[in-house]
Design a protein around this motif. Structure first.
Motif, PDB file in Angstrom:
ATOM      1  N   THR A 135       0.834  -1.213   0.000  1.00 15.30           N
ATOM      2  CA  THR A 135       0.000   0.000   0.000  1.00 15.30           C
ATOM      3  C   THR A 135       0.859   1.249   0.000  1.00 15.30           C
ATOM      4  OG1 THR A 135      -1.741  -1.157   1.216  1.00 15.30           O
ATOM      5  CG2 THR A 135      -1.815   1.242   1.225  1.00 15.30           C
ATOM      6  N   TRP A 136       1.897   1.253   0.815  1.00 18.55           N
ATOM      7  CA  TRP A 136       2.757   2.442   0.870  1.00 18.55           C
ATOM      8  C   TRP A 136       3.526   2.635  -0.431  1.00 18.55           C
ATOM      9  CZ3 TRP A 136       2.643   6.636   3.506  1.00 18.55           C
ATOM     10  CH2 TRP A 136       3.728   7.512   3.484  1.00 18.55           C
ATOM     11  N   VAL A 139       1.195   4.417  -2.614  1.00 18.14           N
ATOM     12  CA  VAL A 139       1.038   5.803  -2.177  1.00 18.14           C
ATOM     13  C   VAL A 139       2.239   6.639  -2.611  1.00 18.14           C
ATOM     14  CG1 VAL A 139       0.959   7.309  -0.140  1.00 18.14           C
ATOM     15  CG2 VAL A 139      -0.497   5.279  -0.244  1.00 18.14           C
ATOM     16  N   VAL A 196      -3.951  -2.090   5.058  1.00 15.14           N
ATOM     17  CA  VAL A 196      -4.159  -0.760   4.489  1.00 15.14           C
ATOM     18  C   VAL A 196      -4.400   0.269   5.585  1.00 15.14           C
ATOM     19  CG1 VAL A 196      -5.621   0.625   2.967  1.00 15.14           C
ATOM     20  CG2 VAL A 196      -5.032  -1.720   2.329  1.00 15.14           C
ATOM     21  N   VAL A 199      -1.553   2.548   6.989  1.00 10.72           N
ATOM     22  CA  VAL A 199      -1.095   3.753   6.285  1.00 10.72           C
ATOM     23  C   VAL A 199      -1.862   4.994   6.727  1.00 10.72           C
ATOM     24  CG1 VAL A 199      -0.892   4.847   4.026  1.00 10.72           C
ATOM     25  CG2 VAL A 199      -0.187   2.470   4.327  1.00 10.72           C
ATOM     26  N   ILE A 236      -4.020  11.471   1.791  1.00 14.94           N
ATOM     27  CA  ILE A 236      -3.553  10.086   1.884  1.00 14.94           C
ATOM     28  C   ILE A 236      -4.401   9.310   2.884  1.00 14.94           C
ATOM     29  CG2 ILE A 236      -1.635   8.635   2.651  1.00 14.94           C
ATOM     30  CD1 ILE A 236       0.255  10.778   1.543  1.00 14.94           C
ATOM     31  N   ARG A 239      -8.103   8.775   1.402  1.00 15.25           N
ATOM     32  CA  ARG A 239      -8.238   7.868   0.254  1.00 15.25           C
ATOM     33  C   ARG A 239      -7.935   6.423   0.633  1.00 15.25           C
ATOM     34  NH1 ARG A 239      -5.595  11.406  -4.761  1.00 15.25           N
ATOM     35  NH2 ARG A 239      -7.264  12.981  -4.832  1.00 15.25           N
ATOM     36  N   THR A 240      -6.944   6.205   1.464  1.00 11.16           N
ATOM     37  CA  THR A 240      -6.649   4.833   1.873  1.00 11.16           C
ATOM     38  C   THR A 240      -7.753   4.278   2.779  1.00 11.16           C
ATOM     39  OG1 THR A 240      -5.217   5.797   3.583  1.00 11.16           O
ATOM     40  CG2 THR A 240      -4.153   4.931   1.601  1.00 11.16           C
ATOM     41  N   THR A 241      -8.327   5.130   3.617  1.00  8.72           N
ATOM     42  CA  THR A 241      -9.442   4.678   4.457  1.00  8.72           C
ATOM     43  C   THR A 241     -10.666   4.356   3.610  1.00  8.72           C
ATOM     44  OG1 THR A 241      -8.639   6.039   6.294  1.00  8.72           O
ATOM     45  CG2 THR A 241     -10.895   5.241   6.439  1.00  8.72           C
TER      46      THR A 241
END
Length: 332
Positions: A135-136, A139, A196, A199, A236, A239-241
């Protein structure tokens, strides 16, 4: 089926090597974080000076003095690519190598046991950390946050160290209670969501530090200026949440269906079910507040940090301390 001991040993070796590569990557990225800040600050000041000169009608540095002509626009000078940035690029390359070794360790574990490789806490943490790293990496391709990578790798390395030492389990078939196709679906969703969620948890912590510094420059004066702007960190985290929450919801629903098939009820307020529900409510409140109340500041970041804390609490305390129907930690 019997366990392939050779593949199991290769899996353990890949796991250990991945941790070592992550540590080396973290060191190189810390070098960029520590010694590359001066270059970024100097480049930012140069860009601001060029904007001021052009905005005031003055010619750019090095241009001929022609008062009667409108000065041409000045291109923003790129940030200097010095030794610190080279260390950062090497760190990212090592991080990718570590992720490949990490993936190999997970796959070899599954092949060695002829099952999905998340049947105990050791394998579960291995898979969660892999998702967090991938995931990172995604990103980083979309946002200028490479210099923060060491702070994401730090919890990954700590979790993998704990998993490989205190929580290590010898490769073996899963318990009879877990021999179900729901193990593939339900636990896979939980792994993806938990990985996820690491992050946005880290991004929200950095948001709170940067926001505090913006309000009071004396706070975190040595560290906060090196962080990205608050809007980058907020984007960041959000969107990741947004990606992880539906996966988490799907995992909770699949767990309820599996519970009905195994125990004859969809929900029984087991400790793990209860904490998972609390975490779901917290993340739902975060997304709802962002969508309706327009919370994009510290309040939303605090909600995200609390949700991440609930996820970590559910991973360790509930699995290892409390007893319940989900007590399948497999710690030996």
């Amino acid at each position: 089926m019997p366990v392939n001991e050779t593949l199991s040993q290769y899996s353990d070796l890949s796991y250990t090597t991945a941790v070592a590569v992550y540590v080396l990557s973290m060191i190189l990225l810390l070098v960029e974080q520590s010694f590359g800040a001066k270059g970024r600050i100097a480049a930012q000041r140069t860009r601001e000076r060029a904007r001021q000169l052009v905005g005031s009608g003055a010619p750019a540095e090095g241009a001929s003095e022609l008062p009667e002509l409108t000065p041409p626009p000045v291109a923003e000078p790129p940030a200097p690519r010095g030794r610190a940035e080279r260390f950062g690029r090497m760190g990212v390359a090592l991080m990718v190598l570590g992720a490949l070794l990490h993936l190999a360790a997970l796959v070899l574990r599954g092949v060695a046991t002829s099952r999905v490789p998340w049947g105990n806490m050791y394998e579960y943490i291995m898979a969660v950390c892999l998702i967090a790293v991938v995931t990172w990496l995604v990103v980083m391709r979309r946002s200028p946050v490479r210099h923060l990578t060491s702070f994401v790798l730090l919890p990954v390395v700590i979790l993998m160290f704990i998993g490989g030492t205190m929580l290590y389990a010898v490769a073996a078939p899963v318990q009879p209670a877990l021999q179900s196709y729901w193990l593939i679906i339900h636990v896979a969703a939980a792994i993806i969501a938990s990985g996820v969620f690491l992050v946005p948890g880290v991004a929200s912590i950095f948001y709170l530090i940067r926001a505090r510094h913006d309000r009071d420059p004396a706070k975190f004066a040595r560290f906060a200026p090196r962080l990205p702007e608050t809007d980058v960190l907020d984007r960041i985290a959000y969107r990741t949440t947004v990606f992880a929450f539906p996966v988490f919801t799907f995992g909770v629903l699949c767990g309820a269906v599996w519970a009905e098939a195994a125990w004859g009820r969809f929900w029984g307020w087991d400790p793990k079910e209860t904490v998972a529900f609390i975490a779901w409510v917290i993340y739902a409140a975060y997304l709802h507040s962002r969508a309706t109340a327009g919370w994009r500041g510290s309040r939303a970041a605090w909600i995200n940090v609390i949700g991440f804390s609930a996820t970590v609490f559910n991973l360790f305390f509930v699995n290892l301390v409390t007893s319940g129907l989900h007590s399948y930690a497999g710690v030996s």
